[in-house]
Motif scaffolding. Structure first.
Motif, PDB file in Angstrom:
ATOM      1  N   VAL A 191     -11.283  26.327  23.189  1.00 43.37           N
ATOM      2  CA  VAL A 191     -10.228  25.334  22.924  1.00 43.37           C
ATOM      3  C   VAL A 191     -10.324  24.962  21.457  1.00 43.37           C
ATOM      4  N   ALA A 192      -9.302  25.282  20.678  1.00 40.48           N
ATOM      5  CA  ALA A 192      -9.387  25.171  19.222  1.00 40.48           C
ATOM      6  C   ALA A 192      -8.524  24.045  18.680  1.00 40.48           C
ATOM      7  N   PHE A 193      -9.123  23.289  17.775  1.00 42.69           N
ATOM      8  CA  PHE A 193      -8.436  22.259  16.978  1.00 42.69           C
ATOM      9  C   PHE A 193      -8.558  22.743  15.535  1.00 42.69           C
ATOM     10  N   ILE A 194      -7.468  23.230  14.963  1.00 46.06           N
ATOM     11  CA  ILE A 194      -7.540  23.944  13.689  1.00 46.06           C
ATOM     12  C   ILE A 194      -6.629  23.280  12.658  1.00 46.06           C
ATOM     13  N   GLY A 195      -7.105  23.210  11.423  1.00 50.47           N
ATOM     14  CA  GLY A 195      -6.347  22.591  10.339  1.00 50.47           C
ATOM     15  C   GLY A 195      -7.139  21.440   9.759  1.00 50.47           C
ATOM     16  N   GLN A 196      -6.531  20.679   8.866  1.00 53.56           N
ATOM     17  CA  GLN A 196      -7.236  19.551   8.261  1.00 53.56           C
ATOM     18  C   GLN A 196      -7.780  18.615   9.329  1.00 53.56           C
ATOM     19  N   LEU A 197      -9.044  18.245   9.181  1.00 50.94           N
ATOM     20  CA  LEU A 197      -9.695  17.364  10.153  1.00 50.94           C
ATOM     21  C   LEU A 197      -9.465  15.925   9.717  1.00 50.94           C
ATOM     22  N   ARG A 198      -8.433  15.314  10.310  1.00 47.71           N
ATOM     23  CA  ARG A 198      -7.994  13.971   9.937  1.00 47.71           C
ATOM     24  C   ARG A 198      -7.978  13.089  11.172  1.00 47.71           C
ATOM     25  N   GLU A 199      -8.167  11.786  10.966  1.00 46.86           N
ATOM     26  CA  GLU A 199      -8.159  10.844  12.082  1.00 46.86           C
ATOM     27  C   GLU A 199      -6.796  10.783  12.763  1.00 46.86           C
ATOM     28  N   ASP A 200      -5.698  10.869  11.979  1.00 45.48           N
ATOM     29  CA  ASP A 200      -4.373  10.752  12.579  1.00 45.48           C
ATOM     30  C   ASP A 200      -3.999  11.972  13.423  1.00 45.48           C
ATOM     31  N   LYS A 201      -4.811  13.036  13.313  1.00 45.90           N
ATOM     32  CA  LYS A 201      -4.584  14.202  14.166  1.00 45.90           C
ATOM     33  C   LYS A 201      -5.322  14.090  15.505  1.00 45.90           C
ATOM     34  N   ASP A 207     -16.497  22.649   9.018  1.00 44.10           N
ATOM     35  CA  ASP A 207     -15.830  21.688   8.137  1.00 44.10           C
ATOM     36  C   ASP A 207     -15.650  22.280   6.740  1.00 44.10           C
ATOM     37  N   SER A 208     -14.833  23.304   6.669  1.00 44.09           N
ATOM     38  CA  SER A 208     -14.508  23.913   5.376  1.00 44.09           C
ATOM     39  C   SER A 208     -13.116  24.530   5.466  1.00 44.09           C
ATOM     40  N   TYR A 209     -12.518  24.711   4.307  1.00 43.84           N
ATOM     41  CA  TYR A 209     -11.184  25.307   4.266  1.00 43.84           C
ATOM     42  C   TYR A 209     -11.275  26.757   4.714  1.00 43.84           C
ATOM     43  N   LEU A 210     -10.437  27.153   5.665  1.00 48.08           N
ATOM     44  CA  LEU A 210     -10.403  28.531   6.128  1.00 48.08           C
ATOM     45  C   LEU A 210      -9.336  29.291   5.364  1.00 48.08           C
ATOM     46  N   ASP A 211      -9.700  30.447   4.814  1.00 44.65           N
ATOM     47  CA  ASP A 211      -8.660  31.243   4.167  1.00 44.65           C
ATOM     48  C   ASP A 211      -7.735  31.807   5.238  1.00 44.65           C
TER      49      ASP A 211
END
Length: 336
Positions: free
Chosen positions: A203-213, A259-263
């Motif tokens: 189960v994937a949560f992908i993209g900027q890790l932000r509280e509003d997400k 916790d890093s930017y994925l290319d």
């Protein structure tokens, strides 16, 4: 100098992430085929510059990527004011054509990108991607309204956004394409081993890790599910990583935090090896992650905010006290 209706200047200074990858995806899927030439004004260190016919990259934006956050912001702003804006003005004079401004860049600076070609009487399209300010800044909201009023045309990607922009000259609905790469099978196998070696559903949560997400909502929902899951949180930390790591997740689940930017290659490969992508956002207009997952054939569960319900396979209601239970029910239903 006579205007060239066959030339389009696209201003997307970021050079990486969802908005930039959308520009490339739109080109890849023929959105701009009516133009004989497209010039993309973007970052010097843009993550991708694929070779498209009749497309040129103008690397007129330069970022200070290293150092303290405040210093980086000041240095990048200096480059915009001292170099990029004058360059765009000169480009408007030397190579007249149509203009398109993509995204809400730099806390309102995008408004100047819209103003410059308008001063020259050029047709200017504004593609905001969001109808809100993530910081709830009154100044940013007002600047967005200015850009919307100045633009010759405004573009949205979902029906839910149409009524958010009722005071514009022309409103156009487009598909939110994202750029697709050919991913090496070895890379896919590496990601399978990295996140799916246990054989559990991923189960994937992908993209900027932000509280509003709402990443913690996914953790809370998963904790009530009896079947073991692998929960993957992958993306650049924008303030939510600590709470993701600290959440008391039920012990029968596995939690992987990247916790890093994925290319683009890794981003796409991770979506491809995931069982389902979950977007439990509190606020959104639409999602490039959902668009990319759809193009790749990976199912999506999303909250019912903005236009996410138009993009997702399964939708749950967010915002109430039963949001975690609603998401858990959606996950259980899908996984069964």
């Amino acid at each position: 100098m006579e205007k060239n209706a066959d030339l389009l200047h696209i201003v997307e200074p970021g050079g990486r992430g969802g908005v930039y990858q959308h520009v490339l995806g739109a080109i890849q899927n023929g959105t701009y085929d009516k133009y004989s030439e497209v010039v993309i004004h973007t970052a010097k260190d843009a993550e991708l510059t694929p070779a498209f016919e009749n497309v040129a990259y103008c690397h007129c934006m330069r970022y200070q990527r290293m150092g303290p956050r405040g210093l980086r912001a000041v240095a990048s702003l200096f480059w915009v004011l001292a170099f990029m804006l004058p360059h765009l003005f000169v480009s408007m004079l030397r190579r007249p054509g149509e203009w398109e401004v993509q995204g809400l860049f730099g806390k309102g600076i995008y408004t100047i990108f819209v103003i410059i070609p308008k001063l020259g009487g050029h047709k200017t399209t504004f593609v905001p991607h969001n109808s809100f300010s993530r910081n709830n800044s009154k100044m940013e909201i007002e600047l967005m309204r200015w850009a919307l009023r100045l633009a010759s045309r405004v573009v949205v990607f979902v029906d839910a956004e149409i009524n958010k922009f009722d005071n514009v000259r022309i409103l156009e609905r487009r598909r939110l394409w994202q750029y697709l790469l050919k991913v090496d099978p070895a890379t896919i196998e590496e990601w399978k081993e990295r996140v799916g070696a246990s054989g559990r559903p991923v189960v994937a949560f992908i993209g900027q890790l932000r509280e509003d997400k709402n990443p913690e909502l996914l953790l809370e929902a998963a904790s009530s599910i009896s079947n073991p899951l692998t929960l993957v949180f992958a993306g650049q930390d924008k303030g939510a990583v600590q709470s993701i790591r600290n959440f008391a997740l039920a012990s029968h689940h596995e939690r992987i935090v990247i916790d890093s930017y994925l290319d683009s290659v890794d981003f796409q490969a991770l979506i491809m090896v995931s069982t389902v992508v979950v977007c439990p956002y509190e606020v959104a207009s639409q999602s490039g992650v959902l668009a990319l997952a759809t193009q790749l054939g990976t199912p999506v569960i999303a909250s019912n905010v903005g236009g996410l319900s138009e993009q997702a396979d399964v939708v749950f209601e967010v915002g109430g006290k039963d949001a975690a239970a609603a998401l858990a029910s959606a996950l259980n239903s899908f996984l069964s």
